[in-house]
Design a protein around this motif. Structure first.
Motif, mmCIF file in Angstrom:
data_model
loop_
_atom_site.group_PDB
_atom_site.id
_atom_site.type_symbol
_atom_site.label_atom_id
_atom_site.label_comp_id
_atom_site.label_asym_id
_atom_site.label_seq_id
_atom_site.Cartn_x
_atom_site.Cartn_y
_atom_site.Cartn_z
ATOM 1 N N LYS A 77 0.831 -1.188 0.000
ATOM 2 C CA LYS A 77 0.000 0.000 0.000
ATOM 3 C C LYS A 77 0.877 1.255 0.000
ATOM 4 N N PRO A 84 -0.685 -3.143 -16.791
ATOM 5 C CA PRO A 84 -1.122 -4.398 -17.418
ATOM 6 C C PRO A 84 -0.281 -4.766 -18.655
ATOM 7 N N ILE A 91 0.594 -5.763 -7.191
ATOM 8 C CA ILE A 91 -0.018 -4.446 -7.316
ATOM 9 C C ILE A 91 -1.366 -4.541 -8.036
ATOM 10 N N LEU A 92 -1.417 -5.374 -9.068
ATOM 11 C CA LEU A 92 -2.641 -5.487 -9.874
ATOM 12 C C LEU A 92 -3.644 -6.469 -9.283
ATOM 13 N N ASN A 102 -4.361 -11.866 -5.482
ATOM 14 C CA ASN A 102 -5.484 -11.848 -4.532
ATOM 15 C C ASN A 102 -6.442 -13.029 -4.713
ATOM 16 N N PHE A 135 -9.011 -13.387 -6.931
ATOM 17 C CA PHE A 135 -10.399 -12.943 -7.032
ATOM 18 C C PHE A 135 -11.268 -14.014 -7.693
ATOM 19 N N ARG A 140 -19.185 -6.695 -5.608
ATOM 20 C CA ARG A 140 -18.740 -5.311 -5.567
ATOM 21 C C ARG A 140 -18.306 -4.746 -6.921
ATOM 22 N N TRP A 173 -17.479 -5.949 -14.412
ATOM 23 C CA TRP A 173 -16.725 -5.725 -15.650
ATOM 24 C C TRP A 173 -17.780 -5.702 -16.758
ATOM 25 N N ILE A 190 -17.636 -0.874 -8.023
ATOM 26 C CA ILE A 190 -16.544 -0.570 -8.951
ATOM 27 C C ILE A 190 -16.990 -1.092 -10.311
ATOM 28 N N GLU A 244 -16.007 -1.236 -14.391
ATOM 29 C CA GLU A 244 -15.047 -0.978 -15.474
ATOM 30 C C GLU A 244 -15.761 -1.305 -16.787
ATOM 31 N N LEU A 275 -9.546 -5.757 -17.557
ATOM 32 C CA LEU A 275 -9.815 -6.592 -16.374
ATOM 33 C C LEU A 275 -8.824 -6.262 -15.254
ATOM 34 N N MET A 276 -7.564 -6.061 -15.635
ATOM 35 C CA MET A 276 -6.559 -5.772 -14.612
ATOM 36 C C MET A 276 -6.750 -4.409 -13.970
ATOM 37 N N LYS A 277 -7.264 -3.455 -14.723
ATOM 38 C CA LYS A 277 -7.573 -2.153 -14.122
ATOM 39 C C LYS A 277 -8.651 -2.329 -13.052
ATOM 40 N N LEU A 278 -9.642 -3.141 -13.400
ATOM 41 C CA LEU A 278 -10.708 -3.431 -12.433
ATOM 42 C C LEU A 278 -10.138 -4.132 -11.195
ATOM 43 N N MET A 279 -9.250 -5.091 -11.423
ATOM 44 C CA MET A 279 -8.659 -5.834 -10.310
ATOM 45 C C MET A 279 -7.857 -4.912 -9.402
ATOM 46 N N TYR A 280 -7.152 -3.965 -10.023
ATOM 47 C CA TYR A 280 -6.380 -2.997 -9.238
ATOM 48 C C TYR A 280 -7.305 -2.153 -8.356
ATOM 49 N N GLU A 281 -8.404 -1.675 -8.960
ATOM 50 C CA GLU A 281 -9.375 -0.866 -8.201
ATOM 51 C C GLU A 281 -9.928 -1.661 -7.025
ATOM 52 N N LEU A 282 -10.243 -2.912 -7.317
ATOM 53 C CA LEU A 282 -10.836 -3.776 -6.310
ATOM 54 C C LEU A 282 -9.842 -4.048 -5.173
ATOM 55 N N ARG A 283 -8.606 -4.309 -5.542
ATOM 56 C CA ARG A 283 -7.597 -4.582 -4.524
ATOM 57 C C ARG A 283 -7.396 -3.372 -3.607
ATOM 58 N N ALA A 302 -9.452 -0.866 -3.144
ATOM 59 C CA ALA A 302 -10.686 -0.596 -2.386
ATOM 60 C C ALA A 302 -10.786 -1.539 -1.181
ATOM 61 N N GLU A 303 -10.432 -2.783 -1.379
ATOM 62 C CA GLU A 303 -10.526 -3.754 -0.295
ATOM 63 C C GLU A 303 -9.518 -3.435 0.807
ATOM 64 N N GLU A 304 -8.352 -2.952 0.416
ATOM 65 C CA GLU A 304 -7.378 -2.578 1.433
ATOM 66 C C GLU A 304 -7.847 -1.385 2.237
ATOM 67 N N ASN A 305 -8.501 -0.449 1.522
ATOM 68 C CA ASN A 305 -8.954 0.744 2.232
ATOM 69 C C ASN A 305 -10.099 0.464 3.184
ATOM 70 N N THR A 306 -10.952 -0.512 2.812
ATOM 71 C CA THR A 306 -12.055 -0.833 3.705
ATOM 72 C C THR A 306 -11.660 -1.970 4.657
ATOM 73 N N ARG A 342 -10.962 -5.120 4.185
ATOM 74 C CA ARG A 342 -11.484 -6.473 4.074
ATOM 75 C C ARG A 342 -10.349 -7.511 4.221
#
Lengths: 221, 221
Positions: A6, A21, A83-84, A88, A90, A177, A180, A195, A197, B205-213, B215-219, B221
């Motif tokens: 982070k 990516p 980072i990406l 995780n 998913f 959450r 895509w 979220i 995309e 897809l990876m942009k979405l995964m980055y956002e999700l990762r 976001a999850e760290e910030n909340t 989870r």
């Protein structure tokens, strides 16, 4: 570990994130070819990006490159994976098992990005129950119950435009959450934690059209 | 007219060109809603881009906006259409009538961008002759003859990765200049006049995964 990541990514600009990516794709290709280290100059040539851009981008994450040695491809690839969110694990489902849903279900895209595809859904009685790429298509009405039983991170929305908004709301109210979105409909993000995309394939077509137009003008066709 | 356009676009940076398809989408949506003029402030809010960025981007093409009046949406949309080749009336064929080819054949993407889809091709005897969205699928072996008879600007390549390179060479040797590549294979551009645009859906897809990762760290989870 999470905290370090982070901290490292906090100051990374969206422009760099957008380019990651692509780095990931090239680095994976290098690994497949058994290439374990590469200089920014060589990577630059392969990717058609300046070496200084590469150094600038990759140095954001701290000390990947070593003078005279180059980048450790394995390390860089795994760092970018972190980072990406590739690491995780998913989970995802496809909602809409038409041609686009089937094309995606059959692709290796998810597996290559650490995303686990765990179900396909549709609303057509003739499609529900079909076996597609080893998945038995489920009734979209059962999505909320499925989402309650299994944690789902990402819904891949491939329904027709007219149904997209309704189905998207069902997805979000099931506690999923991220969406895509392959439907050309805009999904309202009333849900502040959602979220979305949007995939705009047509933008890529237009880039091609622009290239073609300018090339034809230059050759005087 | 052509010459003017060339002059106007000569100094447009690739970054601006990359943003134009998105402007085109938003402006078309405005036209559909009957909105004929818009200020950079309103467009900024809709597109989530700063108003100064919009002014800078659109001023590249010269004098679209008028102080206190805003942009003429019809004019702007038609100008961007010209720049992106929408008004060139490009012709295209789909090569590979699997799920992805069928999903594309059924989309309104081409029509909305002035691209005329004139044929579908495949190599599987069970697929050749099928009617897909009103097109009778042709044998890919007949592509060179078809391309000789009809001018084809763009081939949309949706064959499996393993066949992509061979089919791409057949396309280029048929005199088709541009390939919109959906196969995950890299197409070698040995032909100096060839234009290849690769669709990397996985990047989105990876942009979405980055956002999700993140976001999850910030909340937490």
């Amino acid at each position: 570990m999470r905290r370090d990541l982070k901290k490292n990514t906090a100051e990374v600009s969206p422009a760099v994130i957008n380019r990651l990516p692509r780095y990931y794709r090239y680095l994976r290709e290098l690994l497949r070819q058994g290439i374990l280290r590469i200089s920014s100059g060589e990577l630059s040539e392969k990717m058609n990006v300046t070496a200084s851009q590469i150094r600038q981008d990759l140095n954001c994450f701290g000390g990947f490159g070593q003078q005279g040695y180059g980048y450790n491809v394995t390390y860089l690839c795994s760092k970018i994976s972190d980072i990406l969110g590739v690491s995780n694990g998913f989970t995802s489902v496809i909602v809409g098992t038409g041609n686009m849903g089937r094309a995606l279900a059959g692709s290796t895209m998810f597996e290559h990005r650490g995303v686990n595809l765990i179900g396909l859904f549709d609303n057509a009685p003739s499609v529900i129950g079909q076996i597609v790429d080893g998945y038995q298509v489920m009734d979209v009405e059962t999505l909320p119950a499925f989402a309650e039983k299994y944690h789902i991170d990402i819904a891949i929305l491939t329904v027709p435009k007219a149904e997209a908004e309704t189905v998207a709301q069902k997805i979000l109210s099931s506690g999923i959450r991220a969406i895509w979105n392959f439907s050309s409909a805009e999904i309202l993000q009333e849900n502040p934690v959602a979220i979305v995309e949007n995939v705009h394939m047509g933008d890529s077509l237009m880039k091609l059209m622009y290239e073609l137009r300018t090339a034809e003008e230059n050759t005087g066709r």
